[in-house]
Every structure is written in structure tokens, then in C-alpha cells.
Design an enzyme around this catalytic site. Sequence first.
Site, mmCIF file in Angstrom:
data_model
loop_
_atom_site.group_PDB
_atom_site.id
_atom_site.type_symbol
_atom_site.label_atom_id
_atom_site.label_comp_id
_atom_site.label_asym_id
_atom_site.label_seq_id
_atom_site.Cartn_x
_atom_site.Cartn_y
_atom_site.Cartn_z
ATOM 1 N N CYS A 1 21.430 50.735 84.178
ATOM 2 C CA CYS A 1 20.593 51.625 84.997
ATOM 3 C C CYS A 1 19.284 50.883 85.254
ATOM 4 C CB CYS A 1 20.355 52.949 84.289
ATOM 5 S SG CYS A 1 19.370 54.112 85.273
ATOM 6 N N HIS B 1 29.700 48.066 91.682
ATOM 7 C CA HIS B 1 29.155 48.436 92.988
ATOM 8 C C HIS B 1 30.031 47.897 94.106
ATOM 9 C CE1 HIS B 1 25.135 49.989 91.779
ATOM 10 N NE2 HIS B 1 25.384 49.255 90.699
ATOM 11 N N GLU C 1 25.760 57.382 94.014
ATOM 12 C CA GLU C 1 25.929 56.869 92.661
ATOM 13 C C GLU C 1 27.139 57.484 91.950
ATOM 14 O OE1 GLU C 1 22.927 56.394 89.810
ATOM 15 O OE2 GLU C 1 21.310 56.085 91.268
ATOM 16 N N CYS D 1 18.455 53.497 93.523
ATOM 17 C CA CYS D 1 19.395 52.970 92.523
ATOM 18 C C CYS D 1 19.055 51.498 92.310
ATOM 19 C CB CYS D 1 20.835 53.136 93.005
ATOM 20 S SG CYS D 1 22.062 52.534 91.817
ATOM 21 N N GLY E 1 22.031 49.261 92.319
ATOM 22 C CA GLY E 1 22.541 49.202 93.695
ATOM 23 C C GLY E 1 21.741 48.224 94.532
HETATM 24 N N1 LIG Z 1 25.275 55.660 88.534
HETATM 25 C C1 LIG Z 1 25.263 54.359 87.868
HETATM 26 C C2 LIG Z 1 24.314 54.362 86.677
HETATM 27 C C3 LIG Z 1 22.882 54.581 87.050
HETATM 28 C C4 LIG Z 1 22.385 53.632 88.099
HETATM 29 C C5 LIG Z 1 20.884 53.800 88.208
HETATM 30 N N2 LIG Z 1 20.491 54.899 89.037
HETATM 31 C C6 LIG Z 1 20.181 52.509 88.583
HETATM 32 O O1 LIG Z 1 18.969 52.609 88.891
HETATM 33 O O2 LIG Z 1 20.788 51.427 88.496
HETATM 34 C C7 LIG Z 1 26.651 54.048 87.337
HETATM 35 O O3 LIG Z 1 27.424 54.996 87.128
HETATM 36 O O4 LIG Z 1 26.945 52.858 87.156
#
Ligand SMILES: N[C@@H](CCC[C@H](N)C(=O)O)C(=O)O
Length: 269
Positions: free
Chosen positions: A74, A151, A200, A209, A212
Site C-alpha cells: 500500500c 496491477h 482498487e 493509489c 497504482g
Molecule cells: N488495493 C490494493 C492495496 C492498497 C493499495 C493502496 N491504495 C496504495 O496506495 O497502493 C491491493 O489490493 O493490492
Amino acid sequence: MRVSFTKMHGLGNDFVVLDARAQDLPALDKARAAAIADRNTGIGCDQLIVLEPSDTADFRMRIYNHDGGEVGACGNATRAVALLHGSEARIETSGGLLVASPTAGGASVDMGEPRFDWDAIPLEYPMDTFSMPVSWEMLADPGAVNVGNPHVIFFVEDTDAVPLDRLGPEIENDSLFPERVNVNVATVENRGRIRLRVWERGAGLTRACGTGACATAVHAIRRKLVDSPVTVALPGGELEIAWQPGGSIRMTGPATESFRGSFEWDDFA
Ligand SMILES: N[C@@H](CCC[C@H](N)C(=O)O)C(=O)O
């Protein structure tokens, strides 16, 4: 028992941070994590973050999505906990070791090296992750990158024209992604700037993100669409991402402590 927490965010991607080093936290299961993250009946957040002691780093960071599922990375929360730590922090995560340095109002994080092999994303079967022969309506020719979490990245003419609230969950849960996936739609504005929206995994549309932004910048650099460093503009604000092939990713951006509070643990069974 009463549990203390710190509410934080990175560009509007928000977190409830529980420090298990400062209080005896009972074991956290998926249902309770989701109940705490619930914006109607819980404290409310995109991700729940638990800090624990570590034998190999300054501390361990565990990450639970809004749906309660535990994940490996995260980016925005990493900057937030680095701000809390107050000095350079080596952070153990299930996605790898991160090194974060506080900056004025945020942090700069070495997010480790990206991975590109199909079985490291992971995908259900072998595929070229640089240019994937798959599509969902107008979203086609994606790339896939693992930055501690999975991703998929689509380049589009206009991110705002993509019905991401409908296609995001469809792609997130496609059987091509056995661990599901975070869905990124990006518009390259110029060689120094990318506009990005993210659906997400386990949290839906968020204001930002960090992983991301990292995955999208890496994929754009691999495709020679942008230079490094590149600014990634998300709905909640901007991050700077730097990466050279063969090296680790550096993400720099803001982090904010919103408020501190406490709740009754047994209220969220
Ligand atoms: N949703 C992501 C985990 C969280 C990502 C986060 N918001 C970030 O800032 O990287 C997952 O399930 O991999």
C-alpha cells in the site's frame, strides 16, 4: 477493550492505523477488518493498517483492504506510517522490505523492484505482460506489473470517459487474475505527466493509489511513453515516480494525519 487508532490519508486514500506495538491487539480476522473499515457502521477507511514489531526491520506493516482481505503493499499508507515514524524507516511487508524517508509533509519511499513475469503478477496462464492480448470493451492491450501487489494498466485517450465503476470490478474479478487485480486507466499527457484513475482490488474507486501510480509509471517508462521521473496525477493529487529498468521504484508524495481516536474492539465482531 478500547483500541486507539490514528486516521491518516495519502492524497485522499484513507487509512485507520492501529499500532499493535503500543497496545495488546487481539488477532484481526477478515470480518472484523471489514467491519472497522465500513464507512456506515465502522470507523471507515479504504485500508486498515496494523503496525507490529519486526525482527528484520523497524516495524512490520500489515494491510487490510476495505473488504477485509490482507494484501502485500500500500504505497500511500507506507508514506503515512513513515510520517508517523518520524525518521527513516525500514518497513517489513508481505510484499517485501520498503525503505521510507520522511520529507516535508510526506515521504519518499523505495518501493523495491517491479516484477513482470506472468506467474509473478500472477496470471492464470503464461502471457506477455508487456502487451497482453486481452480486452474489455474499450480497454485493450494492457500491461501487468507486480509492485508488491498486482496491477493491470490500460492507456486510454481520456480516463474520465472510462466507465471504471462498471469495468473495474469485472476486470478485478476476471479468472485471468487468480489473486484478483488493481485496475489502472491512464492518459499520458506528455513525457513528464500521466493522469490516472484506479479501481482498487478490495476497495473500489479511490482518490489515489500509490502502488497504482508506481505500476503505471513503470509500464509507461517500459513502453517509452514517458521519461523518469514522471508526475502521476490522481483524483486526490500528484505523486512523483522515478524508475530505471533493473532498479527499484522511488515514490515521493504527501501524507497527512487527520485525527486520533479510539473505539471498543468488541463493537466490531
Ligand atoms: N488495493 C490494493 C492495496 C492498497 C493499495 C493502496 N491504495 C496504495 O496506495 O497502493 C491491493 O489490493 O493490492
